[in-house]
Design a protein around this motif. Structure first.
Motif, short mmCIF file in Angstrom:
data_model
loop_
_atom_site.label_atom_id
_atom_site.label_comp_id
_atom_site.label_asym_id
_atom_site.label_seq_id
_atom_site.Cartn_x
_atom_site.Cartn_y
_atom_site.Cartn_z
N MET A 1 0.84 -1.19 0.00
CA MET A 1 0.00 0.00 0.00
C MET A 1 0.88 1.25 0.00
O MET A 1 1.81 1.37 0.81
N ALA A 2 0.62 2.16 -0.91
CA ALA A 2 1.43 3.36 -1.04
C ALA A 2 1.20 4.30 0.13
O ALA A 2 0.09 4.41 0.66
N GLU A 3 2.28 4.95 0.57
CA GLU A 3 2.16 5.90 1.66
C GLU A 3 1.47 7.17 1.17
O GLU A 3 1.68 7.60 0.03
N PRO A 4 0.64 7.79 2.01
CA PRO A 4 -0.04 9.01 1.60
C PRO A 4 0.94 10.16 1.42
O PRO A 4 1.94 10.25 2.13
N THR A 5 0.65 11.01 0.44
CA THR A 5 1.46 12.20 0.19
C THR A 5 0.72 13.42 0.71
O THR A 5 -0.38 13.73 0.25
N PHE A 6 1.32 14.10 1.67
CA PHE A 6 0.68 15.26 2.27
C PHE A 6 1.03 16.51 1.47
O PHE A 6 2.19 16.69 1.06
N PRO A 7 0.06 17.40 1.25
CA PRO A 7 0.32 18.60 0.46
C PRO A 7 1.48 19.43 0.98
O PRO A 7 2.26 19.99 0.21
N SER A 8 1.61 19.53 2.32
CA SER A 8 2.69 20.35 2.88
C SER A 8 4.06 19.77 2.55
O SER A 8 5.01 20.50 2.24
N LEU A 9 4.18 18.42 2.61
CA LEU A 9 5.44 17.79 2.27
C LEU A 9 5.73 17.90 0.78
O LEU A 9 6.88 18.13 0.36
N LEU A 10 4.69 17.74 -0.04
CA LEU A 10 4.86 17.86 -1.48
C LEU A 10 5.30 19.27 -1.86
O LEU A 10 6.16 19.46 -2.72
N ALA A 11 4.72 20.28 -1.19
CA ALA A 11 5.09 21.67 -1.46
C ALA A 11 6.56 21.90 -1.10
O ALA A 11 7.29 22.60 -1.83
N GLU A 12 7.00 21.32 0.02
CA GLU A 12 8.39 21.48 0.44
C GLU A 12 9.35 20.81 -0.54
O GLU A 12 10.40 21.38 -0.89
N GLU A 13 8.99 19.62 -1.00
CA GLU A 13 9.83 18.93 -1.97
C GLU A 13 9.92 19.70 -3.28
O GLU A 13 10.99 19.80 -3.89
N THR A 14 8.78 20.24 -3.72
CA THR A 14 8.76 21.03 -4.95
C THR A 14 9.62 22.27 -4.81
O THR A 14 10.39 22.62 -5.72
N ARG A 15 9.51 22.95 -3.67
CA ARG A 15 10.31 24.15 -3.42
C ARG A 15 11.80 23.83 -3.42
O ARG A 15 12.61 24.55 -4.00
N ASP A 16 12.18 22.72 -2.76
CA ASP A 16 13.59 22.34 -2.72
C ASP A 16 14.12 22.01 -4.11
O ASP A 16 15.26 22.35 -4.44
N PHE B 1 17.70 35.12 -1.41
CA PHE B 1 16.49 35.40 -2.20
C PHE B 1 15.67 34.13 -2.42
O PHE B 1 14.43 34.16 -2.41
N LEU B 2 16.35 33.00 -2.57
CA LEU B 2 15.65 31.75 -2.82
C LEU B 2 15.06 31.14 -1.57
O LEU B 2 13.97 30.56 -1.59
N ARG B 3 15.78 31.28 -0.42
CA ARG B 3 15.41 30.47 0.75
C ARG B 3 14.78 31.26 1.90
O ARG B 3 14.16 30.65 2.76
N ASN B 4 14.90 32.56 1.91
CA ASN B 4 14.35 33.31 3.04
C ASN B 4 12.82 33.20 3.04
O ASN B 4 12.16 33.53 2.06
N GLY C 1 12.03 35.97 0.54
CA GLY C 1 12.47 35.19 -0.59
C GLY C 1 11.43 35.03 -1.67
O GLY C 1 10.32 35.58 -1.59
N ILE C 2 11.77 34.26 -2.68
CA ILE C 2 10.89 34.07 -3.83
C ILE C 2 9.65 33.25 -3.49
O ILE C 2 8.59 33.42 -4.08
N PHE C 3 9.80 32.34 -2.52
CA PHE C 3 8.68 31.47 -2.16
C PHE C 3 7.93 32.03 -0.96
O PHE C 3 8.53 32.35 0.07
N ARG C 4 6.65 32.13 -1.06
CA ARG C 4 5.78 32.61 0.03
C ARG C 4 4.67 31.60 0.26
O ARG C 4 4.42 30.73 -0.56
#
Length: 265
Positions: free
Chosen positions: A1-16, A40-43, A47-50
């Motif tokens: 069974m696949a582990e659930p993907t949480f939006p907050s974790l997915l957003a963090e992975e996408t940002r990284d 600029f990228l990480r603050n 930074g760029i991400f809000r």
């Protein structure tokens, strides 16, 4: 069974991933510049991400239960928003002429239904009286929009028996392959449209210009001087600058050709 993907974790992975890509793409040799770029990228504040942000859209107001429709036809089970009902009041031709109308509301507010339903209502009554000829022209700035809206209109005509005698056609160039309407397609064959002008014509402003000039298309306008009641400009805000001037002149010419004092709706 696949582990659930949480939006907050997915957003963090996408940002990284994006941060790593940008850092690699813009590999700066100067330490001070590289440090500023990394900030600029990480603050999290400057930074760029809000965010993430939560956007809530208040629902559009529906008509009151005591509302009485000025139209003889509405889609089954359709309850209009207040701005749609106001549009119906202005565009209805039941016992009077339609009034010039501009509909400006947000995305998903049913702007198409605001004008399309009164057009179908008028065409239904007109056809019942035996009137033949184009009753409404809907102009679009792009052919892609014509194709999308044609499918919606085809659904209405196919699914409601009350509209079984109402016709619509698409004229956007070429000879057209569709000679018979289906649930998802309108007639677009130019010979068929010329022989039997549709009640509602979907086209773009450049093609309409040609249709008013070419002799071969003159049968399309048979009886239009008495039957044409609506000219709709969808995506009206796109007509600016030189394009807006061209469309304005086209509208004036259309009105002059058909001796129409008030064809706009």
């Amino acid at each position: 069974m696949a582990e659930p993907t949480f939006p907050s974790l997915l957003a963090e992975e996408t940002r990284d991933s994006i941060t790593e890509y940008l850092s690699t793409t813009f590999a700066l040799a100067d330490d001070q510049a590289r440090s500023a770029f990394d900030e600029f990228l990480r603050n999290p504040e400057t930074g760029i991400f809000r965010g993430p942000y939560l956007k809530l859209r208040t629902p559009y107001q529906q008509v009151a239960s005591s509302w009485t429709s000025p139209l003889d036809w509405l889609p089954k089970g359709f309850i209009p928003f207040q701005h749609q009902a106001q549009s119906f009041d202005r565009l209805s031709t039941r016992g009077r002429a339609a009034e010039p109308t501009i509909v400006t509301t947000g995305t998903g507010s049913g702007k198409t239904e605001s004008f399309l339903i009164p057009l179908l209502d008028h065409a239904m009554r007109s056809v019942a009286k035996g009137e033949k000829g184009i009753k409404a022209i809907i102009l679009y700035p792009m052919n892609a929009l014509v194709t999308d809206q044609a499918r919606r209109l085809a659904n209405y005509l196919h699914d409601d028996p009350k509209l079984s005698n109402v016709t619509a056609g698409v004229y956007i160039g070429g000879t057209g392959r569709q000679k018979v309407p289906t649930r998802n397609q309108l007639v677009d064959n130019r010979d068929v449209l010329r022989q039997n002008p549709p009640d509602i014509l979907l086209t773009n402003y450049k093609m309409l210009d040609l249709l008013l000039l070419r002799k071969d298309d003159s049968p399309l306008w048979e009886n239009a001087s008495t039957t044409l009641q609506y000219l709709v400009l969808d995506e009206f805000h796109t007509y600016d600058g030189a394009q807006g001037t061209d469309v304005a002149m086209l509208i004036r010419r259309l009105a002059r050709i058909f001796h129409a004092g008030r064809v706009l709706a």
